[in-house]
Design a protein around this motif. Structure first.
Motif, PDB file in Angstrom:
ATOM      1  N   GLY A   1       0.785  -1.227   0.000  1.00 28.24           N
ATOM      2  CA  GLY A   1       0.000   0.000   0.000  1.00 28.24           C
ATOM      3  C   GLY A   1       0.818   1.279   0.000  1.00 28.24           C
ATOM      4  N   GLN A   2       2.094   1.143  -0.298  1.00 29.35           N
ATOM      5  CA  GLN A   2       2.942   2.332  -0.237  1.00 29.35           C
ATOM      6  C   GLN A   2       3.370   2.750  -1.648  1.00 29.35           C
ATOM      7  OE1 GLN A   2       6.958   1.876   1.415  1.00 29.35           O
ATOM      8  NE2 GLN A   2       6.298   3.267   3.018  1.00 29.35           N
ATOM      9  N   ILE A   3       3.574   4.051  -1.834  1.00 28.58           N
ATOM     10  CA  ILE A   3       4.086   4.515  -3.121  1.00 28.58           C
ATOM     11  C   ILE A   3       5.509   4.992  -2.930  1.00 28.58           C
ATOM     12  CG2 ILE A   3       3.851   6.204  -4.972  1.00 28.58           C
ATOM     13  CD1 ILE A   3       0.902   6.173  -4.605  1.00 28.58           C
ATOM     14  N   LEU A   4       6.419   4.325  -3.636  1.00 31.41           N
ATOM     15  CA  LEU A   4       7.821   4.719  -3.580  1.00 31.41           C
ATOM     16  C   LEU A   4       8.166   5.420  -4.882  1.00 31.41           C
ATOM     17  CD1 LEU A   4      10.785   4.262  -2.239  1.00 31.41           C
ATOM     18  CD2 LEU A   4      10.976   2.592  -4.057  1.00 31.41           C
ATOM     19  N   CYS A   5       8.650   6.651  -4.776  1.00 34.39           N
ATOM     20  CA  CYS A   5       9.063   7.354  -5.975  1.00 34.39           C
ATOM     21  C   CYS A   5      10.563   7.205  -6.159  1.00 34.39           C
ATOM     22  CB  CYS A   5       8.719   8.834  -5.881  1.00 34.39           C
ATOM     23  SG  CYS A   5       7.047   9.181  -6.421  1.00 34.39           S
ATOM     24  N   VAL A   6      10.968   6.798  -7.345  1.00 32.19           N
ATOM     25  CA  VAL A   6      12.388   6.747  -7.664  1.00 32.19           C
ATOM     26  C   VAL A   6      12.661   7.938  -8.580  1.00 32.19           C
ATOM     27  CG1 VAL A   6      14.231   5.386  -8.679  1.00 32.19           C
ATOM     28  CG2 VAL A   6      12.317   4.252  -7.564  1.00 32.19           C
ATOM     29  N   VAL A   7      13.470   8.881  -8.083  1.00 31.97           N
ATOM     30  CA  VAL A   7      13.679  10.126  -8.805  1.00 31.97           C
ATOM     31  C   VAL A   7      15.105  10.191  -9.327  1.00 31.97           C
ATOM     32  CG1 VAL A   7      13.337  12.615  -8.704  1.00 31.97           C
ATOM     33  CG2 VAL A   7      12.227  11.150  -7.037  1.00 31.97           C
ATOM     34  N   GLY A   8      15.269  10.713 -10.502  1.00 29.35           N
ATOM     35  CA  GLY A   8      16.619  10.900 -11.027  1.00 29.35           C
ATOM     36  C   GLY A   8      16.527  11.488 -12.408  1.00 29.35           C
ATOM     37  N   GLU A   9      17.659  11.983 -12.905  1.00 27.75           N
ATOM     38  CA  GLU A   9      17.668  12.533 -14.258  1.00 27.75           C
ATOM     39  C   GLU A   9      17.943  11.413 -15.246  1.00 27.75           C
ATOM     40  OE1 GLU A   9      19.367  16.377 -14.738  1.00 27.75           O
ATOM     41  OE2 GLU A   9      19.790  16.537 -12.622  1.00 27.75           O
ATOM     42  N   SER A  10      17.924  11.738 -16.539  1.00 24.05           N
ATOM     43  CA  SER A  10      18.113  10.668 -17.512  1.00 24.05           C
ATOM     44  C   SER A  10      19.503  10.063 -17.337  1.00 24.05           C
ATOM     45  CB  SER A  10      17.915  11.180 -18.933  1.00 24.05           C
ATOM     46  OG  SER A  10      18.532  12.417 -19.095  1.00 24.05           O
ATOM     47  N   GLY A  11      19.581   8.742 -17.460  1.00 23.06           N
ATOM     48  CA  GLY A  11      20.855   8.060 -17.291  1.00 23.06           C
ATOM     49  C   GLY A  11      21.194   7.753 -15.850  1.00 23.06           C
ATOM     50  N   SER A  12      20.248   7.940 -14.932  1.00 25.20           N
ATOM     51  CA  SER A  12      20.572   7.688 -13.538  1.00 25.20           C
ATOM     52  C   SER A  12      20.359   6.224 -13.153  1.00 25.20           C
ATOM     53  CB  SER A  12      19.740   8.592 -12.631  1.00 25.20           C
ATOM     54  OG  SER A  12      18.370   8.317 -12.807  1.00 25.20           O
ATOM     55  N   GLY A  13      19.817   5.428 -14.070  1.00 22.52           N
ATOM     56  CA  GLY A  13      19.646   4.004 -13.788  1.00 22.52           C
ATOM     57  C   GLY A  13      18.306   3.662 -13.178  1.00 22.52           C
ATOM     58  N   LYS A  14      17.363   4.628 -13.133  1.00 25.65           N
ATOM     59  CA  LYS A  14      16.093   4.339 -12.472  1.00 25.65           C
ATOM     60  C   LYS A  14      15.239   3.369 -13.279  1.00 25.65           C
ATOM     61  CE  LYS A  14      14.075   8.819 -13.854  1.00 25.65           C
ATOM     62  NZ  LYS A  14      14.873   9.073 -15.052  1.00 25.65           N
ATOM     63  N   SER A  15      15.251   3.515 -14.599  1.00 27.46           N
ATOM     64  CA  SER A  15      14.470   2.584 -15.419  1.00 27.46           C
ATOM     65  C   SER A  15      15.103   1.203 -15.462  1.00 27.46           C
ATOM     66  CB  SER A  15      14.337   3.108 -16.848  1.00 27.46           C
ATOM     67  OG  SER A  15      13.468   4.205 -16.881  1.00 27.46           O
ATOM     68  N   MET A  16      16.431   1.152 -15.437  1.00 29.21           N
ATOM     69  CA  MET A  16      17.138  -0.136 -15.443  1.00 29.21           C
ATOM     70  C   MET A  16      16.741  -0.973 -14.234  1.00 29.21           C
ATOM     71  SD  MET A  16      19.052  -0.900 -17.946  1.00 29.21           S
ATOM     72  CE  MET A  16      19.683  -0.114 -19.406  1.00 29.21           C
ATOM     73  N   THR A  17      16.595  -0.314 -13.086  1.00 26.30           N
ATOM     74  CA  THR A  17      16.209  -1.033 -11.881  1.00 26.30           C
ATOM     75  C   THR A  17      14.861  -1.723 -12.100  1.00 26.30           C
ATOM     76  OG1 THR A  17      17.265   0.765 -10.699  1.00 26.30           O
ATOM     77  CG2 THR A  17      15.978  -0.772  -9.394  1.00 26.30           C
ATOM     78  N   ALA A  18      13.913  -0.965 -12.668  1.00 27.67           N
ATOM     79  CA  ALA A  18      12.587  -1.527 -12.901  1.00 27.67           C
ATOM     80  C   ALA A  18      12.647  -2.663 -13.922  1.00 27.67           C
ATOM     81  CB  ALA A  18      11.646  -0.433 -13.394  1.00 27.67           C
ATOM     82  N   ASN A  19      13.408  -2.442 -14.990  1.00 24.46           N
ATOM     83  CA  ASN A  19      13.503  -3.469 -16.016  1.00 24.46           C
ATOM     84  C   ASN A  19      14.125  -4.754 -15.477  1.00 24.46           C
ATOM     85  OD1 ASN A  19      12.346  -1.827 -17.892  1.00 24.46           O
ATOM     86  ND2 ASN A  19      14.263  -1.155 -18.816  1.00 24.46           N
ATOM     87  N   ALA A  20      15.086  -4.596 -14.562  1.00 28.50           N
ATOM     88  CA  ALA A  20      15.711  -5.779 -13.978  1.00 28.50           C
ATOM     89  C   ALA A  20      14.681  -6.597 -13.202  1.00 28.50           C
ATOM     90  CB  ALA A  20      16.856  -5.370 -13.056  1.00 28.50           C
ATOM     91  N   LEU A  21      13.789  -5.905 -12.488  1.00 32.10           N
ATOM     92  CA  LEU A  21      12.764  -6.614 -11.716  1.00 32.10           C
ATOM     93  C   LEU A  21      11.844  -7.407 -12.634  1.00 32.10           C
ATOM     94  CD1 LEU A  21      11.700  -3.900  -9.143  1.00 32.10           C
ATOM     95  CD2 LEU A  21      13.113  -5.905  -8.758  1.00 32.10           C
ATOM     96  N   MET A  22      11.532  -6.814 -13.782  1.00 32.20           N
ATOM     97  CA  MET A  22      10.602  -7.464 -14.696  1.00 32.20           C
ATOM     98  C   MET A  22      11.312  -8.446 -15.621  1.00 32.20           C
ATOM     99  SD  MET A  22       7.645  -6.305 -13.984  1.00 32.20           S
ATOM    100  CE  MET A  22       6.442  -6.382 -15.297  1.00 32.20           C
ATOM    101  N   GLY A  23      12.636  -8.516 -15.542  1.00 34.89           N
ATOM    102  CA  GLY A  23      13.375  -9.378 -16.459  1.00 34.89           C
ATOM    103  C   GLY A  23      13.360  -8.838 -17.870  1.00 34.89           C
ATOM    104  N   LEU A  24      13.404  -7.522 -18.000  1.00 34.81           N
ATOM    105  CA  LEU A  24      13.326  -6.899 -19.326  1.00 34.81           C
ATOM    106  C   LEU A  24      14.611  -6.153 -19.674  1.00 34.81           C
ATOM    107  CD1 LEU A  24       9.751  -5.302 -19.187  1.00 34.81           C
ATOM    108  CD2 LEU A  24      10.426  -7.381 -20.351  1.00 34.81           C
ATOM    109  N   LEU A  25      15.737  -6.614 -19.131  1.00 36.13           N
ATOM    110  CA  LEU A  25      16.986  -5.904 -19.416  1.00 36.13           C
ATOM    111  C   LEU A  25      17.388  -6.104 -20.874  1.00 36.13           C
ATOM    112  CD1 LEU A  25      19.094  -6.617 -16.218  1.00 36.13           C
ATOM    113  CD2 LEU A  25      18.103  -4.450 -16.939  1.00 36.13           C
TER     114      LEU A  25
END
Lengths: 539, 277
Positions: free
Chosen positions: A34-58
């Motif tokens: 029930g919590q919302i975690l915001c991952v903030v960063g500028e482009s190239g900070s690796g925030k999308s990579m983290t999500a893709n790794a969880l989904m196995g979409l690297l």
């Protein structure tokens, strides 16, 4: 509270030859139910990579080097492909930035949602349809019966994003990963989508990992925040603490860079106009055949406004409001159907093609996309001197001037001999500004000139424009969809909707006492509005 | 870009093969000073049976190795020159059509389609038959049948580049339309044109061989197609007469195709089919 997801010391390696060895380095965080975690960063900070790794979409060549991601007691990074497939959609779902490309353009919305059930072998045909309808209703799409039979192109951007969310929610996931889901949307639509995500969290109690670059959005929805930079977590904490009392220098800089609601001092404006637009009209006609009626769009519908010498006029509106067409008509990249564009006593709208070429220098434009606005096969020097040389300025003089301008925009004269690909987005935008200045224009039109840039870069370019305004007493027509940006730079703001001018006035008038409903809606939709208002504007 | 090309094994093999063919073509007069037409021995000598004639002799006792070496000159010359001529027709036409649009585009494209509706080879045969069959007419004929795809490619590229913002910027700088087309737009179409040209040389070599095979070659110059055509009546008794020129054609065309593919992958790294996806 139970932890839905906990990531421990995650490290993701980049292929050899990349600008750094790890996309994500030693990142740990946890999201509770029930919590919302915001991952903030500028482009190239690796925030999308983290999500893709969880989904196995690297992407190929990028892989997880070490670390664990415990979701429901299992390490999702070590699951077999079959297990991952079962997990995706059912327990972890994801929504993307660009809803148009994330949906299959040739499949009806209803079929796409029902396909999620089919992929996991659930329910009968009939039940699937019923559940699809429920979902469509839940995400607030109008006229569910009709919507499930529509194709993606028949929906607006916001509706598509709702359809994506419906798909993501289909199997009641316990974790929703949202990768910049509102970045491509207008402010008012963005506000609606954010509200929908908050509602759904409330009703379903799912955990949300929300990736964004926008601290306004963070202020709006986050419980917890982590700030990432170059693959590392630089700051973490609950939203209030991070926003109000940031510890790390980088977070402070990011927060400082945000265009706040802080209103600039009103300046006295000169009486002489740099640009006068009178009764300007432009209508686009599409279609029209034997059996189809012609579709008319009044992109610019009888607009009159003036920009005084040395003034920055902000032109604000949502996508499709005609603000870009107005800008392009004013420089006459688009020829208007009627009306006048007076610059320095000349009506640009009435000139012939040949005469126009000689008067082109009077109005110059800074474009939105820093990657498309410079010719990749031409050195910067060429881009800056082509125009002046064409006007008859001697070559040496034009080149000396170009070097001088590059100094002024903060790049240094040695940039002249390099090619565009050697520069970052923000630097290219500086080149674009220098190119416009090289023509010694009476007026510069900046069409979403900072929209494609990261916040910190955006702030630098805005600083540059403000500085140039003072030093060269430049007149600028500043087109943007972002009211916060407009407030920072402009003297007056004009609001456009559906090709018409809704309201025009001084910045403080527009922000503090808007006259029109539409302006009020726009202001209310600015994410983090309350937070910035209470902090910055003594109302 | 050059680094990516060099790391492509296939392309480097292609370059090596092509260089070998070019070297042979260039030094042919030194290797065989008597030319390809002189009779040197008994006819129908199989390969390796007599010293100095590694590939044997043909129906009239001429040296097959010398014929091959001289044939390489004709094939390469016709391939390169006809491609060049095709580019000279196709690039300007496609560029004008794509850049100006409207009636110019309509006119240029209908003209292009007129050539595309006639089968390539049939048109080439007719053209060569109408003119005298010599190197010039063959080259021109091949160029005339191979320019339409170039025009279409350039048109499509120009149309997409024309809408980029840097072209708007150039218009705002007051540059004239021809200036924008030549200095701003065309340089950005170079890479697909180079890829296409390398593949066109290969097709041109095949076309020339086919024409010569049918007896429509230049009677004064030795070519691989002519050799195969002349040897077809004795293919069951003297296989080497058609086998070696056939291999020569295969190797040259393969080399050019490998280079073309390599260039394509080097220019568009994202589309490379060699990815690990």
């Amino acid at each position: 509270m139970s932890q839905t997801l906990s990531i421990e010391r995650l490290t993701i390696g980049l292929p050899e030859g990349a600008d750094r060895p790890f996309a994500v380095e030693n990142v740990s965080f946890a999201i509770e139910k029930g919590q919302i975690l915001c991952v903030v960063g500028e482009s190239g900070s690796g925030k999308s990579m983290t999500a893709n790794a969880l989904m196995g979409l690297l992407p190929p060549g990028v892989d997880v080097k070490s670390g664990r991601a415990i979701f429901e007691g299992r390490d999702v990074l070590r699951l077999s492909e079959a297990d991952k497939q079962a997990m995706r959609g059912a327990q972890v779902a994801m929504i993307f930035q660009e809803p148009m490309t994330a949906l299959n353009p040739l499949m009806r919305i209803g079929d796409q949602i029902a396909e999620v059930f089919a992929a996991h072998n659930l329910y009968t045909q009939f039940e699937r349809r019923a559940r699809t309808l429920d979902l469509v209703r839940e995400v607030g799409l109008p006229d569910p019966e009709k919507i499930i039979r529509a194709y993606p192109f028949q929906l607006s951007g916001g509706q598509r994003q709702r359809a994506m969310i419906a798909m993501a929610l289909a199997l009641e996931p316990r974790l929703l990963i949202a990768d910049e889901p509102t970045t491509a949307l207008d402010v008012t639509t963005q506000a609606q989508i954010l509200k929908l995500i908050l509602d759904l969290r409330e009703r379903r109690g799912m955990a949300v990992m929300f990736i964004t670059h926008d601290f306004g959005v963070v202020a709006e929805i986050a419980d917890q925040v982590i700030v990432m930079r170059e693959g590392k977590v630089v700051e973490r904490g609950d939203a209030k603490t991070v926003l109000e009392d940031p510890q790390h220098d980088y977070t402070k800089r990011l927060l400082d860079a945000i265009p706040t609601g802080k209103l600039p001092e009103a300046r006295t404006l000169s009486e002489t106009p740099a640009l006068e637009i009178k009764n300007l009209r432009k209508t686009f006609r599409t279609g029209g055949g034997l059996f189809k009626p012609v579709r008319e769009v009044h992109a610019v519908d009888d607009i009159s406004l003036t920009v005084a010498r040395g003034e920055v006029l902000g032109l604000v509106g949502e996508s499709g409001s005609g603000k870009s067409t107005l800008g392009r008509t004013a420089v006459r990249l688009v020829t208007p159907d009627g009306g006048h564009v007076m610059v320095g006593g000349v009506d640009l709208a009435a000139l012939s093609e040949e005469e126009l070429r000689k008067q082109r220098n009077k109005v110059q434009m800074v474009f939105q996309d820093p990657y498309a606005s410079l010719n990749p096969r031409q050195r910067i020097m060429g881009a800056l001197t082509d125009g002046p040389i064409n006007r008859g300025v001697p070559k040496e003089k034009a080149q000396a001037k170009a070097c001088e301008l590059l100094e002024i925009v903060g790049l240094g004269a040695d940039a002249a001999m390099r090619y565009p690909h050697e520069f970052s987005g923000g630097q290219r935008q500086r080149v674009g500004i220098a190119r416009a200045l090289a023509m010694e224009p009476d007026l510069i039109i900046a069409d979403e000139a900072v929209s494609a840039l990261d916040v910190s870069i955006q702030a630098q370019v805005l600083d540059l424009l403000r500085d140039l305004r003072e030093r060269l007493s430049l007149s600028i027509l500043f087109i943007t969809h972002d009211l916060r940006v407009a407030a920072q730079l402009c003297d007056r703001i004009a609001v456009m909707q559906k090709g018409r001018l809704v309201e025009i006035g001084r910045v403080d008038e527009i922000f503090l006492s808007p006259k029109e409903d539409y302006t009020r809606q726009l202001l209310a939709a600015v994410p983090g509005g309350n937070w910035t208002q209470t902090k910055e504007v003594p109302a | 870009m050059w680094k990516r090309f060099r790391s492509n094994m296939g392309a480097m093999v292609g370059v090596a093969l092509l260089i070998a063919v070019i070297v042979i073509a260039v030094i042919a007069p030194m290797l065989f000073p008597h030319g390809p037409w002189q009779m040197v021995q008994r006819p129908f000598l199989p390969p390796m049976s007599v010293d100095g004639l590694p590939l044997g002799t043909d129906t009239l006792g001429r040296n097959v190795a010398a014929q091959l070496a001289y044939g390489a000159r004709v094939s390469l010359l016709v391939g390169l020159v006809s491609t060049l001529v095709a580019l000279l027709i196709g690039v300007p036409l496609g560029a004008l059509a794509g850049f100006y649009g409207g009636y110019v585009d309509e006119g240029a494209m209908r003209f292009t389609e007129f050539f595309q509706t006639i089968p390539n080879f049939a048109l080439a045969i007719v053209l060569v038959a109408i003119f005298e069959p010599n190197l010039t007419s063959i080259t021109v004929a091949i160029a005339i049948v191979s320019w339409p795809p170039v025009a279409r490619l350039v048109r499509a590229e120009v149309m997409s580049i024309r809408t980029r913002e840097f072209v708007d910027a150039a218009r705002l700088a007051g540059l004239s339309k021809p200036h924008i087309l030549i200095r701003q737009v065309l340089p950005n179409t170079v890479s697909p044109i180079i890829v296409m040209a390398s593949l066109m040389v290969a097709t041109a070599i095949l076309l020339e061989s086919s024409l010569s095979f049918l007896g429509l070659g230049d009677p004064n110059s030795m070519s691989w197609g002519y050799m195969i055509g002349a040897a077809r009546t004795v293919i069951r008794t003297s296989w080497w007469l058609s086998f070696f020129p056939g291999i020569a054609i295969v190797i040259t065309v393969l080399a050019l195709n490998l280079i073309g593919e390599g260039l394509n992958d080097a220019f568009n790294p994202h589309l490379s089919r060699k990815g690990k996806a």
